[in-house]
Design a protein around this motif. Sequence first.
Motif, PDB file in Angstrom:
ATOM      1  N   ALA A 172       0.833  -1.207   0.000  1.00  0.00           N
ATOM      2  CA  ALA A 172       0.000   0.000   0.000  1.00  0.00           C
ATOM      3  C   ALA A 172       0.864   1.253   0.000  1.00  0.00           C
ATOM      4  CB  ALA A 172      -0.923  -0.018   1.219  1.00  0.00           C
ATOM      5  N   ILE A 173       1.939   1.229   0.796  1.00  0.00           N
ATOM      6  CA  ILE A 173       2.853   2.376   0.823  1.00  0.00           C
ATOM      7  C   ILE A 173       3.528   2.548  -0.534  1.00  0.00           C
ATOM      8  CG2 ILE A 173       4.990   3.263   1.840  1.00  0.00           C
ATOM      9  CD1 ILE A 173       4.131   1.925   4.468  1.00  0.00           C
ATOM     10  N   PRO A 178       3.651   5.609  -7.469  1.00  0.00           N
ATOM     11  CA  PRO A 178       3.082   5.833  -8.807  1.00  0.00           C
ATOM     12  C   PRO A 178       1.941   6.844  -8.795  1.00  0.00           C
ATOM     13  CG  PRO A 178       2.593   3.608  -8.019  1.00  0.00           C
ATOM     14  CD  PRO A 178       3.622   4.178  -7.108  1.00  0.00           C
ATOM     15  N   LEU A 179       1.177   6.914  -7.701  1.00  0.00           N
ATOM     16  CA  LEU A 179       0.125   7.928  -7.620  1.00  0.00           C
ATOM     17  C   LEU A 179       0.721   9.323  -7.601  1.00  0.00           C
ATOM     18  CD1 LEU A 179      -2.287   6.261  -5.014  1.00  0.00           C
ATOM     19  CD2 LEU A 179      -2.600   6.441  -7.503  1.00  0.00           C
ATOM     20  N   ALA A 180       1.856   9.464  -6.901  1.00  0.00           N
ATOM     21  CA  ALA A 180       2.539  10.764  -6.898  1.00  0.00           C
ATOM     22  C   ALA A 180       3.100  11.090  -8.277  1.00  0.00           C
ATOM     23  CB  ALA A 180       3.652  10.755  -5.855  1.00  0.00           C
ATOM     24  N   ALA A 181       3.504  10.051  -9.037  1.00  0.00           N
ATOM     25  CA  ALA A 181       3.986  10.285 -10.404  1.00  0.00           C
ATOM     26  C   ALA A 181       2.863  10.825 -11.279  1.00  0.00           C
ATOM     27  CB  ALA A 181       4.542   8.991 -10.993  1.00  0.00           C
ATOM     28  N   ILE A 182       1.656  10.322 -11.080  1.00  0.00           N
ATOM     29  CA  ILE A 182       0.512  10.842 -11.834  1.00  0.00           C
ATOM     30  C   ILE A 182       0.281  12.306 -11.476  1.00  0.00           C
ATOM     31  CG2 ILE A 182      -1.988  10.644 -12.174  1.00  0.00           C
ATOM     32  CD1 ILE A 182      -1.708   7.637 -11.759  1.00  0.00           C
ATOM     33  N   ALA A 183       0.474  12.639 -10.189  1.00  0.00           N
ATOM     34  CA  ALA A 183       0.319  14.027  -9.761  1.00  0.00           C
ATOM     35  C   ALA A 183       1.342  14.936 -10.447  1.00  0.00           C
ATOM     36  CB  ALA A 183       0.460  14.121  -8.250  1.00  0.00           C
ATOM     37  N   LEU A 184       2.570  14.432 -10.643  1.00  0.00           N
ATOM     38  CA  LEU A 184       3.580  15.213 -11.350  1.00  0.00           C
ATOM     39  C   LEU A 184       3.147  15.533 -12.777  1.00  0.00           C
ATOM     40  CD1 LEU A 184       7.046  13.638 -10.388  1.00  0.00           C
ATOM     41  CD2 LEU A 184       6.319  15.999 -10.004  1.00  0.00           C
ATOM     42  N   ASN A 185       2.342  14.653 -13.344  1.00  0.00           N
ATOM     43  CA  ASN A 185       1.862  14.822 -14.710  1.00  0.00           C
ATOM     44  C   ASN A 185       0.505  15.534 -14.737  1.00  0.00           C
ATOM     45  OD1 ASN A 185       3.610  12.962 -16.827  1.00  0.00           O
ATOM     46  ND2 ASN A 185       3.747  12.249 -14.723  1.00  0.00           N
ATOM     47  N   LEU A 380       6.420   1.405  -9.238  1.00  0.00           N
ATOM     48  CA  LEU A 380       5.883   0.547  -8.181  1.00  0.00           C
ATOM     49  C   LEU A 380       6.884  -0.543  -7.804  1.00  0.00           C
ATOM     50  CD1 LEU A 380       3.610  -0.362  -6.318  1.00  0.00           C
ATOM     51  CD2 LEU A 380       2.606  -1.610  -8.262  1.00  0.00           C
ATOM     52  N   ASN A 381       7.529  -1.142  -8.805  1.00  0.00           N
ATOM     53  CA  ASN A 381       8.518  -2.179  -8.523  1.00  0.00           C
ATOM     54  C   ASN A 381       9.696  -1.612  -7.734  1.00  0.00           C
ATOM     55  OD1 ASN A 381       9.639  -4.726  -8.559  1.00  0.00           O
ATOM     56  ND2 ASN A 381      10.442  -4.573 -10.626  1.00  0.00           N
ATOM     57  N   ASP A 382      10.186  -0.435  -8.130  1.00  0.00           N
ATOM     58  CA  ASP A 382      11.271   0.207  -7.376  1.00  0.00           C
ATOM     59  C   ASP A 382      10.828   0.508  -5.949  1.00  0.00           C
ATOM     60  OD1 ASP A 382      13.189   0.167  -9.332  1.00  0.00           O
ATOM     61  OD2 ASP A 382      12.921   2.239  -9.970  1.00  0.00           O
ATOM     62  N   ALA A 383       9.582   0.952  -5.783  1.00  0.00           N
ATOM     63  CA  ALA A 383       9.075   1.265  -4.441  1.00  0.00           C
ATOM     64  C   ALA A 383       9.038   0.026  -3.563  1.00  0.00           C
ATOM     65  CB  ALA A 383       7.679   1.883  -4.550  1.00  0.00           C
ATOM     66  N   MET A 384       8.650  -1.107  -4.125  1.00  0.00           N
ATOM     67  CA  MET A 384       8.632  -2.359  -3.369  1.00  0.00           C
ATOM     68  C   MET A 384      10.040  -2.749  -2.934  1.00  0.00           C
ATOM     69  SD  MET A 384       5.900  -4.346  -5.831  1.00  0.00           S
ATOM     70  CE  MET A 384       6.013  -5.952  -5.029  1.00  0.00           C
ATOM     71  N   HIS A 413       6.155  -5.175 -16.366  1.00  0.00           N
ATOM     72  CA  HIS A 413       6.779  -3.884 -16.658  1.00  0.00           C
ATOM     73  C   HIS A 413       7.398  -3.878 -18.056  1.00  0.00           C
ATOM     74  CE1 HIS A 413       9.125  -0.272 -16.314  1.00  0.00           C
ATOM     75  NE2 HIS A 413      10.271  -0.929 -16.343  1.00  0.00           N
ATOM     76  N   ALA A 414       8.146  -4.930 -18.388  1.00  0.00           N
ATOM     77  CA  ALA A 414       8.831  -4.986 -19.683  1.00  0.00           C
ATOM     78  C   ALA A 414       7.826  -5.011 -20.833  1.00  0.00           C
ATOM     79  CB  ALA A 414       9.738  -6.211 -19.738  1.00  0.00           C
ATOM     80  N   ALA A 415       6.764  -5.800 -20.681  1.00  0.00           N
ATOM     81  CA  ALA A 415       5.760  -5.876 -21.746  1.00  0.00           C
ATOM     82  C   ALA A 415       5.039  -4.542 -21.925  1.00  0.00           C
ATOM     83  CB  ALA A 415       4.751  -6.981 -21.425  1.00  0.00           C
TER      84      ALA A 415
END
Length: 545
Positions: A172-173, A178-185, A380-384, A413-415
Motif C-alpha cells: 500500500a505504501i 506511482p500515484l505521486a507520479a501521476i500528480a507530477l503529470n 511501483l517495482n522500485d518502491a517495493m 513492466h517490460a511488456a
Amino acid sequence: VGDTAYSCRDNLIMIAGGTGITPFLSLLRHRQDDPNWKHDTSKTQTATTIVYCAKTEDELMYQEELSSLLALEKSSNNKLHVISPSSRNDIVSRVTNILPPSSATKDTLCVICGPPAMEDALSKALASTGHTQILTSTVIASSPSAPAVTKKPSSSTSWLTQNGKLHLVMFAIALILPLAAIALNKGVPSSWPHYEAFPPNAVGFNGAFSIVGFNETNSSGEKVSRYAYRLSDPSVIQYASPWVGYVIHQTLTLWILYRAFRQQPKYATYFRDFNWHMLIVQTFGIVLKYGQQYFFYNGLSETLPLGFGTGTVFLYLVVVMIMYIPVRGLFFGYGKDWSWTNECVTFFRTYHGFFIGTFIINDFWYHPFESTVGHLTGILNDAMLLAQMVIIYTPFHLNKYWCVAMETFVIFHAALIALNRGTVGAVGSFGYAFFFIFVATQMHGLGWSRLIRFMIGLVFVTSIMIVYGLKLQGEDKGWKAMVMEVFLRIPVLEYFTIFFILGYFILAKKIVQCFKGTVAQRVAIGCLITVGTAICFMPLIAIFL
C-alpha cells in the motif's frame, strides 16, 4: 557428553533439519562473544561445516546469519550447504555426497539435530562411511549433564508477522509512489501508446517539459538507441541535479546497510535502529527525487546509456538467481546440488544488500517519473524494493512470495514498456522472455506441486504458440522470431551472465589469495568486483548502442 569425551580438532560437522538449526546458531553466536575463541591467535581453528536442510521461508531466514557468522571465524575452511530435500532418502543421499569418506577422521565430530527419523537415518549413513563420532540431539538431551536443546524458537505476536499484514502495508505504501507520479503529470495518466513522447514537439509531464522523444536520429539521419525521456536542451543544473540527488540517496543507503551489517544482528520481528534509519533515508530519497523531478525533470538517463538503465535491473535479477541456486536450482529445479557454486552463493547471500541497493537506487534515479502504464509499474517495482531495504533482518525480508513478486514484476513492466512506445512486436522480446525465466527457474523455489508448475508451463507454451503461430504481433513475428526473441536473447544472456559470475568468482578467489595482508586483499577484492560488474554491463550497453 555424559561420561564420553569427543574431539573435533579437525572438523565439526553440524547437520540440521528445519528448526534444528537453532542450537547450532546459538553455538556460533556464543563463539563471537567468547574472547578466547574470537581472538584466537593460532593459525587454525576447527573447520566447521554446516549442512542445513530447509524448505520453508521461516527456516531459510537463518541462512544469511549462518553465512555471516561462519565468515567471521578464523578458519578459511568453513562451509555452509543449504539443501531442500524432497524426502528422507534424499536427505541421506545429498548429505553423504556433501561429506566424502575423507572427512571421516578420528578428530571429526558430527552433530545432528532434526526430526528423530532423520537423525537415525543420517547416523547410520555416516557410520557406514567411516565416521566414528556421531551425536544426535536425542543423545545430548538424554545426557544428565547436558542442558535441554530447544528446537523451536518461540512464536511472536508482533504486528510484523501477524496474518501477513506487513506485505499489504508495504504494498500500500509502495502504491503511493506511482500515484505521486501521476500528480507530477498534472493528475493525468499518459496516453497509451505515449503519443506525446513522439516528435515533433515531444513533451514530458503532460507538456511541462520539451523532451527528445522516440525515434531519435543522429546527424546522418540514422536512428540511435537512446532513452527517449531526456530533455532536448538541458541547462547545467538540469543536467547535474539527478546526479546530486542520486549520490546523496545512494551514499546514505549504503551507509545504513553497512552499519546494520557490522552489527551482525539476529533476525527479529520488530524494527531496530537501522530499520528506522533506513525508513527515514528512503523517505528522504523519495521526497528528494520528486522535488528534483518537479523542478528539473531529468534523470541519470541524460548521461548514462540506455543499456546501463536496463543493466541495473538485469543484474539485480542475476544476483537474486545466484542466491537461490541451492533452493530452486537454475533449470527446472536442476542445479541445487552444485557444490562448486556454494562459496559464490554464500558470498552473494552475505553481501547482496550492497549490490542490490546500488542497482535499485541507480534505477530509481535513472528514469523521469512519467505517468505511462509502463513507467508506473516500474516505479511501483522500485518502491517495493526500497521497502524491502527497510525491513532488513526481519523474517518478512525473506518471505518467498513477496521476494518472487518483486523479482517477477519485470514481466509486466517490460511488456507494458514495449506497448507504451507502440512497438507491439517487442512484447515477446521482453515480456515472454522474462516469463520463460520464471517458468524455467523462479517458480521452482515456491514449494508448488509439480501439477501447478506444469499448468503454469502449459499456459506459457500455449500462449506463445498462439501469439507467434498466428503472428499476432506482426507478419515478421513467426516461429523464427519466437525462438530468437523468447529463448535466445534475454534468457541466454541472463544465464550466461550467471555462469560467468560463478566462474569469475572462482578466478577472483585465486587472485585474492596471491596477495598478502588484509589491506592488500581488500583492495584486490574491490578492484575485482568493479571489473566484474563492468564486464557484466558491457553486453547490455552494446545491445542498445
